[in-house]
Design an enzyme around this catalytic site. Structure first.
Site, PDB file in Angstrom:
ATOM      1  N   TRP A 232      -3.599 -20.708  35.337  1.00  0.00           N
ATOM      2  CA  TRP A 232      -2.295 -20.051  35.226  1.00  0.00           C
ATOM      3  C   TRP A 232      -1.222 -21.029  34.724  1.00  0.00           C
ATOM      4  CZ3 TRP A 232      -6.003 -18.884  38.747  1.00  0.00           C
ATOM      5  CH2 TRP A 232      -6.351 -17.545  38.896  1.00  0.00           C
ATOM      6  N   CYS A 268      -6.323 -12.659  36.626  1.00  0.00           N
ATOM      7  CA  CYS A 268      -6.766 -11.597  37.527  1.00  0.00           C
ATOM      8  C   CYS A 268      -7.499 -10.467  36.822  1.00  0.00           C
ATOM      9  CB  CYS A 268      -5.591 -11.056  38.343  1.00  0.00           C
ATOM     10  SG  CYS A 268      -4.277 -10.248  37.390  1.00  0.00           S
ATOM     11  N   HIS A 326      -1.043  -7.166  39.664  1.00  0.00           N
ATOM     12  CA  HIS A 326      -2.247  -7.885  40.056  1.00  0.00           C
ATOM     13  C   HIS A 326      -3.406  -6.893  39.973  1.00  0.00           C
ATOM     14  CE1 HIS A 326      -4.963 -10.704  41.748  1.00  0.00           C
ATOM     15  NE2 HIS A 326      -5.096 -10.085  42.907  1.00  0.00           N
ATOM     16  N   ASP A 349     -11.560  -8.412  45.653  1.00  0.00           N
ATOM     17  CA  ASP A 349     -10.721  -9.169  44.724  1.00  0.00           C
ATOM     18  C   ASP A 349     -11.361 -10.527  44.448  1.00  0.00           C
ATOM     19  OD1 ASP A 349      -8.775 -10.339  43.221  1.00  0.00           O
ATOM     20  OD2 ASP A 349      -7.135  -9.949  44.619  1.00  0.00           O
ATOM     21  N   ASN A 388       2.584  -3.839  50.706  1.00  0.00           N
ATOM     22  CA  ASN A 388       3.547  -3.339  51.693  1.00  0.00           C
ATOM     23  C   ASN A 388       4.647  -4.299  52.104  1.00  0.00           C
ATOM     24  OD1 ASN A 388       2.893  -0.543  52.771  1.00  0.00           O
ATOM     25  ND2 ASN A 388       0.863  -1.491  52.845  1.00  0.00           N
ATOM     26  N   ASP A 390       8.014  -6.409  52.652  1.00  0.00           N
ATOM     27  CA  ASP A 390       9.431  -6.167  52.378  1.00  0.00           C
ATOM     28  C   ASP A 390      10.002  -7.325  51.560  1.00  0.00           C
ATOM     29  OD1 ASP A 390       9.333  -3.839  53.853  1.00  0.00           O
ATOM     30  OD2 ASP A 390      10.070  -4.780  55.689  1.00  0.00           O
ATOM     31  N   TYR A 500       3.935 -12.968  34.373  1.00  0.00           N
ATOM     32  CA  TYR A 500       3.736 -11.899  35.352  1.00  0.00           C
ATOM     33  C   TYR A 500       3.526 -12.418  36.765  1.00  0.00           C
ATOM     34  CZ  TYR A 500      -1.285 -12.880  35.674  1.00  0.00           C
ATOM     35  OH  TYR A 500      -2.496 -13.481  35.910  1.00  0.00           O
TER      36      TYR A 500
END
Length: 669
Positions: A232, A268, A326, A349, A388, A390, A500
């Site tokens: 990356w 990914c 992702h 994954d 999920n 926050d 990204y």
């Protein structure tokens, strides 16, 4: 009477592979699925006499073997070998062999032996795969259209970009290409689990849960001799830029030919595309999934913090991050290790992010992620946070937090996969999380973002047109006074390039204004970023755009931001006489591209298509401003079915990667 001898055995490749849905899987050995009989035609030196003659069939997997008496009936709970009724009237007999539906996946050797003597006859070998067509198999999936899409389909679309501007990326899974099946079987043989204890590993290959964890680790090379090395850094010297791969076959072949040295490089979507190939080859229904605005929560607190300066520049702080997208895979299987209700799609994954004993992730039941069952295996807390967490968005000045807001909808804003029998993305967000009405919907995308402050101001970012590479980025900022007093407001707008999977780089464009707002007045300020101002972005075709407005009197601030991708132009592919494309007959595709940029371009056009083109086809192109090119590409389909022809144009003097694809229905000859 002469002793019974086997003179020859025909493995009936064509008939068996047609009945086992393995047609096209390319191997020197017979390829069949477990839990389903396959037929051999045996030629003896004389007619077989049931009450006198006896034979044993030995089925051997890597020194583990079963000796099966040949009878006249099948026992579905174990390996069986039996003659078909009425097939013993001559010196040739039809012998059926059937494995149990939980037999280990692998390459088996077959021998016929006499129970009373040293005689044996080597029959040959066969490759045994999982069987999603067999109701007793733990990968069984009832819908034929799902089996077609998630097992047999050798092309797909991977989705990138942003949730509000989804980019389609063609990918060839290549499971029918030469050598791919054998490479996938070799991958199991060179895994650390097999090297550590070959006997236990072979036995455990009866379970798709075990198989999927082995494959998830073997796709990356972090702990073993896995297929792909991640990178990356944006420095891809010594390897291939991950954006240049368009299929799994080339990667798997390169890995095998290099004696299991990792292929450079993957990110990914490459890891996920290759894993999808391996799992489909092994017979496990698999699909590639994209999670937009995917959180990487390193400390497990389900919170990701983002920091902006008072002028709207996003700061690279903290270990946590949000990737614009992702990509992982889902595999369909029963979870006999869990209580009822968690069978079906499981997240896996292969991208090396966090350790699960080694660098792998899953299988995690999608239902368990939705229900926040953090206690269930495998790796649910990490995946739950990805969809999920926050987001705490803070404006800071010299280390002091000036204001902070919480966004509970940004992470996991859209989760999608390729639709059944269609090139459109299917929104599967609701299978992962209980959603609100605010989330992004594929049917009604919007390029706008609004923030409202309790201190009497609101600000809205809106694009005047979709941003396209080569054109200007045009947008407006609407500032509204929500109170009944006059306000003096300062507006700061900031644009930063980003990749990204990381925080933005330095500001490349900014604007600052001071405006007066009457009570309850709104003002619209239009802005434009020219192509010349963002042409230096390189291959980072994402932009973080933020606006901070400040009430001069109260010093209160409110921020609105939008991360967006620049859309590339596309390549057109048209098929001559598209309705009459037939297997084994030469066809012609016309490939067209027009230079939309304000400068000349040159580069290499690459054409590929699993089952259509034997090898990639390359064209050098050079186009003036507004000039078009058209070239004919001949291809010969190998087999009937729906196939994909795709084009990739890599320019020398422009960061845009330009793609196009066409799905083609091939009829049987």
């Amino acid at each position: 009477m002469d002793a019974l001898r086997v003179q020859s055995v025909n493995l009936e490749h064509a008939q068996n592979q047609r009945q086992h849905n393995t047609e096209g899987l390319n191997s020197a050995s017979l390829v069949v699925r477990r839990g389903q009989p396959f037929k051999l035609t045996v030629a003896f030196n004389r007619r077989y006499i049931p009450n006198r003659d006896g034979l044993i069939l030995r089925v051997e997997l890597d020194r583990l073997y079963n000796d099966i008496p040949i009878t006249f009936s099948r026992d579905p709970s174990q390996w069986s070998a039996y003659f078909q009724q009425g097939s013993l009237d001559s010196t040739k007999a039809s012998l059926c062999v059937c494995s149990p539906a939980n037999a280990p996946v692998g390459v088996y050797q077959l021998q016929m032996m006499s129970p009373s003597g040293p005689y044996n006859f080597r029959v040959g070998q066969f490759t045994l795969l999982c069987n999603p067509w067999c109701s007793a198999d733990s990968v069984y999936i009832a819908d034929e259209s799902q089996r077609e899409e998630y097992v047999k389909n050798d092309f797909g679309l991977l989705y990138q970009g942003t949730a509000k501007n989804v980019i389609f990326r063609p990918w060839s899974f290549d499971q029918y290409e030469n050598g791919i099946l054998d490479i996938c079987m070799m991958l199991l043989q060179v895994s650390p689990e097999h090297k550590r204890n070959w006997r236990t590993d072979n036995s455990n290959r009866s379970d798709p849960i075990y198989i999927s964890r082995v494959v998830s680790a073997m796709i990356n090379s972090n702990d073993d001799c896995g297929v792909l090395q991640g990178n990356w850094s944006e420095d891809y010297s010594g390897g291939v830029n991950p954006s240049d791969w368009n299929g799994s076959g080339e990667i798997l072949r390169q890995w095998a030919q290099s004696r299991c040295s990792p292929v450079k490089y993957g990110q990914c979507w490459v890891f996920a595309g290759v894993m999808c190939t391996v799992m489909r080859v092994l017979g496990i229904p698999t699909r590639v999934v994209t999670n937009f605005d995917s959180a990487h929560d390193t400390n497990g607190n389900l919170v990701v913090e983002e920091f902006y300066t008072e002028t709207g520049e996003k700061l690279p702080r903290g270990q946590d991050s949000i990737w614009n997208f992702h990509v992982w895979v889902e595999c369909w299987m029963k979870r006999a290790d869990l209580r009822a209700g968690f069978d079906g799609w499981q997240v896996l994954d292969p991208t090396p992010q966090e350790r699960s004993e080694v660098y792998r992730c899953g299988p995690a039941p999608v239902k368990a992620i939705r229900e926040k069952r953090m206690d269930m295996p495998f790796d649910i807390p990490f995946i739950y946070a990805e969809v999920n967490a926050d987001v705490y968005v803070c404006i800071v000045q010299q280390g002091k937090v000036l204001s902070c807001s919480i966004d509970t909808d940004k992470v996991g804003s859209l989760i999608c996969t390729k639709s059944l029998g269609s090139n459109r993305p299917q929104d599967i967000t609701s299978t992962y999380k209980y959603t609100t009405g605010k989330r992004v919907r594929l049917a009604a995308p919007t390029l706008a973002n609004t923030s409202r402050s309790p201190d009497g101001l609101s600000v809205k970012l809106r694009f005047l047109k979709a941003p396209v590479i080569g054109g200007n980025i045009s947008f407006s900022v609407t500032v509204t006074n929500l109170e009944s007093t006059w306000k003096t407001v300062r507006q700061h707008v900031n644009a930063q390039a980003k990749s990204y999977n990381r925080s933005p780089s330095d500001t490349f464009w900014e604007a600052h204004n001071t405006i007066q707002l009457a009570p309850h007045e709104s003002k619209v300020l239009e802005h434009q970023i020219s192509y010349r101002q963002y042409a230096m972005l390189g291959n980072r075709q994402l932009v973080n755009l933020a606006v901070v407005v400040m009430d001069v009197a109260s010093q209160k601030r409110v921020l609105a931001s939008e991360e967006f991708n620049l859309t590339s132009p596309t390549i057109s592919i048209q098929i001559e006489d598209e309705g009459s494309v037939v297997a084994q007959k030469v066809q012609v595709a016309m490939v067209t591209f027009t230079n939309p940029f304000s400068e000349p371009v040159s580069g290499v056009l690459t054409m590929a298509g699993a089952g259509l083109l034997e090898d990639k086809v390359f064209f050098n192109i050079a186009l003036q401003v507004g000039e078009s090119m058209q070239t004919a590409v001949k291809f010969t389909p190998k087999m009937a079915g729906v196939k994909m022809l795709h084009a990739n144009l890599r320019l020398n003097n422009n960061p845009a990667v330009i793609r196009g694809f066409r799905t083609i229905t091939v009829r049987a000859a």
